[in-house]
Design a protein around this motif. Structure first.
Motif, PDB file in Angstrom:
ATOM      1  N   ILE A 195       4.103 -40.762  -3.860  1.00  0.00           N
ATOM      2  CA  ILE A 195       4.922 -39.541  -3.770  1.00  0.00           C
ATOM      3  C   ILE A 195       5.073 -38.866  -5.135  1.00  0.00           C
ATOM      4  O   ILE A 195       4.798 -37.666  -5.271  1.00  0.00           O
ATOM      5  CB  ILE A 195       6.294 -39.859  -3.138  1.00  0.00           C
ATOM      6  N   PRO A 196       5.504 -39.606  -6.193  1.00  0.00           N
ATOM      7  CA  PRO A 196       5.559 -38.933  -7.505  1.00  0.00           C
ATOM      8  C   PRO A 196       4.182 -38.483  -7.995  1.00  0.00           C
ATOM      9  O   PRO A 196       4.065 -37.454  -8.662  1.00  0.00           O
ATOM     10  CB  PRO A 196       6.142 -40.018  -8.427  1.00  0.00           C
ATOM     11  N   ALA A 197       3.144 -39.272  -7.643  1.00  0.00           N
ATOM     12  CA  ALA A 197       1.794 -38.894  -8.068  1.00  0.00           C
ATOM     13  C   ALA A 197       1.371 -37.580  -7.407  1.00  0.00           C
ATOM     14  O   ALA A 197       0.672 -36.764  -8.023  1.00  0.00           O
ATOM     15  CB  ALA A 197       0.800 -39.995  -7.722  1.00  0.00           C
ATOM     16  N   TYR A 198       1.796 -37.357  -6.165  1.00  0.00           N
ATOM     17  CA  TYR A 198       1.457 -36.110  -5.477  1.00  0.00           C
ATOM     18  C   TYR A 198       2.075 -34.908  -6.200  1.00  0.00           C
ATOM     19  O   TYR A 198       1.384 -33.921  -6.477  1.00  0.00           O
ATOM     20  CB  TYR A 198       1.957 -36.177  -4.032  1.00  0.00           C
ATOM     21  N   PHE A 199       3.360 -35.025  -6.503  1.00  0.00           N
ATOM     22  CA  PHE A 199       4.022 -33.918  -7.201  1.00  0.00           C
ATOM     23  C   PHE A 199       3.500 -33.779  -8.632  1.00  0.00           C
ATOM     24  O   PHE A 199       3.395 -32.660  -9.162  1.00  0.00           O
ATOM     25  CB  PHE A 199       5.534 -34.130  -7.199  1.00  0.00           C
ATOM     26  N   ALA A 200       3.177 -34.929  -9.254  1.00  0.00           N
ATOM     27  CA  ALA A 200       2.587 -34.857 -10.589  1.00  0.00           C
ATOM     28  C   ALA A 200       1.218 -34.186 -10.537  1.00  0.00           C
ATOM     29  O   ALA A 200       0.853 -33.417 -11.443  1.00  0.00           O
ATOM     30  CB  ALA A 200       2.453 -36.263 -11.177  1.00  0.00           C
ATOM     31  N   GLY A 201       0.462 -34.449  -9.470  1.00  0.00           N
ATOM     32  CA  GLY A 201      -0.837 -33.797  -9.305  1.00  0.00           C
ATOM     33  C   GLY A 201      -0.694 -32.291  -9.127  1.00  0.00           C
ATOM     34  O   GLY A 201      -1.474 -31.516  -9.673  1.00  0.00           O
ATOM     35  N   ARG A 202       0.320 -31.870  -8.372  1.00  0.00           N
ATOM     36  CA  ARG A 202       0.571 -30.437  -8.210  1.00  0.00           C
ATOM     37  C   ARG A 202       0.926 -29.790  -9.542  1.00  0.00           C
ATOM     38  O   ARG A 202       0.419 -28.718  -9.885  1.00  0.00           O
ATOM     39  CB  ARG A 202       1.694 -30.222  -7.202  1.00  0.00           C
ATOM     40  N   ALA A 203       1.818 -30.478 -10.282  1.00  0.00           N
ATOM     41  CA  ALA A 203       2.206 -29.931 -11.596  1.00  0.00           C
ATOM     42  C   ALA A 203       1.014 -29.894 -12.540  1.00  0.00           C
ATOM     43  O   ALA A 203       0.814 -28.919 -13.286  1.00  0.00           O
ATOM     44  CB  ALA A 203       3.336 -30.780 -12.189  1.00  0.00           C
ATOM     45  N   LEU A 204       0.201 -30.961 -12.513  1.00  0.00           N
ATOM     46  CA  LEU A 204      -0.977 -31.007 -13.372  1.00  0.00           C
ATOM     47  C   LEU A 204      -1.958 -29.890 -13.019  1.00  0.00           C
ATOM     48  O   LEU A 204      -2.531 -29.241 -13.899  1.00  0.00           O
ATOM     49  CB  LEU A 204      -1.661 -32.371 -13.237  1.00  0.00           C
ATOM     50  N   GLY A 205      -2.139 -29.671 -11.709  1.00  0.00           N
ATOM     51  CA  GLY A 205      -3.029 -28.589 -11.280  1.00  0.00           C
ATOM     52  C   GLY A 205      -2.554 -27.236 -11.772  1.00  0.00           C
ATOM     53  O   GLY A 205      -3.343 -26.406 -12.215  1.00  0.00           O
ATOM     54  N   ARG A 206      -1.239 -27.028 -11.705  1.00  0.00           N
ATOM     55  CA  ARG A 206      -0.698 -25.750 -12.186  1.00  0.00           C
ATOM     56  C   ARG A 206      -0.879 -25.603 -13.691  1.00  0.00           C
ATOM     57  O   ARG A 206      -1.216 -24.527 -14.190  1.00  0.00           O
ATOM     58  CB  ARG A 206       0.784 -25.656 -11.827  1.00  0.00           C
ATOM     59  N   ILE A 207      -0.630 -26.713 -14.426  1.00  0.00           N
ATOM     60  CA  ILE A 207      -0.764 -26.650 -15.889  1.00  0.00           C
ATOM     61  C   ILE A 207      -2.222 -26.386 -16.279  1.00  0.00           C
ATOM     62  O   ILE A 207      -2.514 -25.559 -17.144  1.00  0.00           O
ATOM     63  CB  ILE A 207      -0.258 -27.965 -16.519  1.00  0.00           C
ATOM     64  N   ILE A 208      -3.134 -27.122 -15.615  1.00  0.00           N
ATOM     65  CA  ILE A 208      -4.554 -26.962 -15.949  1.00  0.00           C
ATOM     66  C   ILE A 208      -5.046 -25.561 -15.607  1.00  0.00           C
ATOM     67  O   ILE A 208      -5.796 -24.946 -16.362  1.00  0.00           O
ATOM     68  CB  ILE A 208      -5.388 -28.028 -15.205  1.00  0.00           C
ATOM     69  N   LEU A 209      -4.593 -25.043 -14.466  1.00  0.00           N
ATOM     70  CA  LEU A 209      -5.094 -23.751 -13.997  1.00  0.00           C
ATOM     71  C   LEU A 209      -4.277 -22.579 -14.519  1.00  0.00           C
ATOM     72  O   LEU A 209      -4.563 -21.434 -14.154  1.00  0.00           O
ATOM     73  CB  LEU A 209      -5.107 -23.732 -12.462  1.00  0.00           C
ATOM     74  N   MET A 210      -3.280 -22.847 -15.347  1.00  0.00           N
ATOM     75  CA  MET A 210      -2.485 -21.740 -15.885  1.00  0.00           C
ATOM     76  C   MET A 210      -3.347 -20.742 -16.660  1.00  0.00           C
ATOM     77  O   MET A 210      -3.223 -19.527 -16.468  1.00  0.00           O
ATOM     78  CB  MET A 210      -1.353 -22.285 -16.762  1.00  0.00           C
ATOM     79  N   PRO A 211      -4.250 -21.217 -17.571  1.00  0.00           N
ATOM     80  CA  PRO A 211      -5.129 -20.253 -18.244  1.00  0.00           C
ATOM     81  C   PRO A 211      -6.041 -19.509 -17.266  1.00  0.00           C
ATOM     82  O   PRO A 211      -6.340 -18.328 -17.471  1.00  0.00           O
ATOM     83  CB  PRO A 211      -5.946 -21.133 -19.207  1.00  0.00           C
ATOM     84  N   VAL A 212      -6.468 -20.210 -16.202  1.00  0.00           N
ATOM     85  CA  VAL A 212      -7.314 -19.549 -15.203  1.00  0.00           C
ATOM     86  C   VAL A 212      -6.523 -18.472 -14.481  1.00  0.00           C
ATOM     87  O   VAL A 212      -7.013 -17.359 -14.247  1.00  0.00           O
ATOM     88  CB  VAL A 212      -7.874 -20.577 -14.201  1.00  0.00           C
ATOM     89  N   GLN A 213      -5.260 -18.783 -14.132  1.00  0.00           N
ATOM     90  CA  GLN A 213      -4.419 -17.783 -13.480  1.00  0.00           C
ATOM     91  C   GLN A 213      -4.144 -16.613 -14.417  1.00  0.00           C
ATOM     92  O   GLN A 213      -4.126 -15.451 -13.998  1.00  0.00           O
ATOM     93  CB  GLN A 213      -3.098 -18.436 -13.042  1.00  0.00           C
ATOM     94  N   THR A 214      -3.942 -16.942 -15.705  1.00  0.00           N
ATOM     95  CA  THR A 214      -3.760 -15.872 -16.696  1.00  0.00           C
ATOM     96  C   THR A 214      -5.003 -14.993 -16.766  1.00  0.00           C
ATOM     97  O   THR A 214      -4.916 -13.763 -16.862  1.00  0.00           O
ATOM     98  CB  THR A 214      -3.471 -16.473 -18.076  1.00  0.00           C
ATOM     99  N   LEU A 215      -6.165 -15.642 -16.709  1.00  0.00           N
ATOM    100  CA  LEU A 215      -7.429 -14.899 -16.716  1.00  0.00           C
ATOM    101  C   LEU A 215      -7.534 -13.998 -15.495  1.00  0.00           C
ATOM    102  O   LEU A 215      -7.922 -12.829 -15.597  1.00  0.00           O
ATOM    103  CB  LEU A 215      -8.599 -15.888 -16.758  1.00  0.00           C
TER     104      LEU A 215
END
Length: 460
Positions: A160-180
């Motif tokens: 369960i924490p890994a799932y939410f951590a994965g979501r947060a990690l995905g957002r952090i990693i893709l933040m520059p992509v979203q900015t792009l």
């Protein structure tokens, strides 16, 4: 499915598989270790019983042996049971099997696991029998059941924490992509060139992607500016020859058929201007491709004749007086004929735009150089603006420039031509009284005349 969800599902799924493998391995190893330990304990207990039995002259003591929920029995070589001690009658139904060696195994009977241990002994009648001990593995199964529950709860608490951590990690990693993406959408919406803000200490692949995007934007903006400059240059440079052609064509339409000398003059002028337009078009197309033609063909030309031809055509086109004076005739310089004409057109036309009086072109041959002066009596240039007049798109009187169609490109093009010929330019101006441009060309000596008579290519 978005990349963020893919990252979340992949990381969570991978962790789930890893937990299954790890927890399964833990459970399997613990089960094997505990089962072997239980079998070894029961085998040691059975060996103790066997040693006691071999020292006894009767089998009666075995009947008093406490087996708990298990069973103890003596099996002869023919498979028959001589003696059975148990409190569970159902265990008697377990098939008896003779063995002349020590052994231990786990069996399942009525959905219950039991340890089954055998040990050969010499019975009271001298025969060799197999002493068999069957004992339920209730404690082991209870322990394994508890372990399963613990491992499942631990897995859930990790997943369960890994799932939410994965979501947060995905957002952090893709933040520059979203900015792009947001930047690209902003570019599409506004039509302007925008860049991504990058942290100075960012060194990862996403930062490299952002740097690459910014460099691409710079390149696109540079190419866009080149295209805009091309349009401005084309409109500026082609306007004068088109004006001259229109003027002579109009003259031909009115008087050309009646005056042969005027017909010849007009045809020559139109032909020369069309050739100049052809050269200008070639330069503009080269500029549009990003590889401008920087080669000038130097040859001996009569600067006085070039000035007089230019004055004549602009005089006809603008219906204004342009006076040419020279201290000698002819005056030769080394130059590109088309570029020199372009230079004269730019300065004279510039004077015509900002002056209502006559334009004077003066040529002065000196010992070491030839000075070309173009003088007007127009609005003049403020002293602080004189150093900037040759900058691209700079205009002194912006309101009047808009009225006359000025783009701020002519003098910058003229400066490039002057530099290409190794000449120097000086500007003298006073507001309200006029401006004088003086271009100083290197003097041509006789040896140079002989050498350059055929023309020589020089890169700007």
């Amino acid at each position: 499915m978005s990349i963020s969800k893919r990252i979340t599902l992949f990381s969570t799924g991978f962790l789930f598989l890893l937990l299954v493998l790890v927890n399964g391995s833990i459970y399997f190893l613990f089960q094997q270790f505990s089962t072997n330990a239980e079998l070894e304990r029961m085998q040691a207990q059975l060996q103790t019983i066997a040693e006691s039995a071999q020292g006894s002259q009767s089998d009666l003591w075995l009947t008093s042996y406490g087996t708990g929920d298990g069973m103890l029995r003596v099996i002869r070589e023919d498979g028959s049971s001589t003696l059975t001690v148990t409190k569970e009658p159902d265990l008697r139904l377990i098939p008896a099997e003779y063995s002349n060696r020590e052994s231990g195994e786990v069996i399942s009977y009525q959905e219950q696991s039991y340890s089954l241990n055998r040990f050969p002994i010499i019975w009271v009648d001298g025969s060799i029998v197999s002493l068999e001990l069957i004992h339920p593995l209730t404690t082991l199964e209870s322990t394994l059941s508890t372990l399963r529950i613990v491992l499942m709860i631990a897995s859930v608490l990790i997943i369960i924490p890994a799932y939410f951590a994965g979501r947060a990690l995905g957002r952090i990693i893709l933040m520059p992509v979203q900015t792009l993406i947001n930047t690209m959408q902003g570019i599409r919406g506004s039509g302007s060139f925008q860049k991504i803000d990058i942290k100075p200490d960012a060194k990862d692949e996403l930062a490299q992607m952002s740097h690459t995007f910014n460099e691409m934007m710079e390149l696109l903006e540079e190419n866009y500016d080149k295209q805009q400059r091309f349009v401005s240059d084309a409109s500026h440079e082609l306007r004068t020859p088109l004006t001259v052609i229109e003027s002579y064509a109009s003259l031909l339409k009115r008087w050309g058929m009646k005056k042969p000398d005027l017909l010849e003059e007009a045809v020559d002028a139109i032909y020369d201007e069309s050739q100049r337009m052809k050269g200008l078009t070639k330069q503009m197309l080269a500029l549009a491709t990003g590889e401008p033609d920087k080669t000038v063909i130097l040859q001996q030309i009569d600067l006085v004749k070039s000035a007089e031809d230019t004055a004549k055509r602009l005089r006809q086109a603008y219906r204004r007086e342009i006076v040419v004076t020279a201290n000698e005739k002819p005056i030769y310089i080394l130059g590109d004929p088309e570029r020199i004409k372009q230079l004269l057109f730019i300065f004279v036309e510039n004077g015509l735009k900002y002056s209502d009086d006559d334009i004077r072109i003066t040529l002065d041959q000196k010992i070491n150089n030839v000075v070309l002066s173009i003088q007007d009596k127009g609005i003049g240039i403020p002293k602080d603006d004189i150093p900037n007049v040759f900058e691209r798109f700079f205009r002194v009187d912006k309101a009047r420039s808009r009225q006359t169609g000025g783009s701020g490109l002519g003098l910058s093009i003229a400066k490039a031509i002057i530099d290409a010929h190794g000449a120097k330019v000086d500007v003298q101006s006073e507001e309200g009284k006029g401006t004088t441009f003086r271009i100083s060309f290197p003097q041509v000596n006789k040896k140079q005349n002989e050498k350059q008579s055929g023309g020589e290519k020089v890169d700007e």
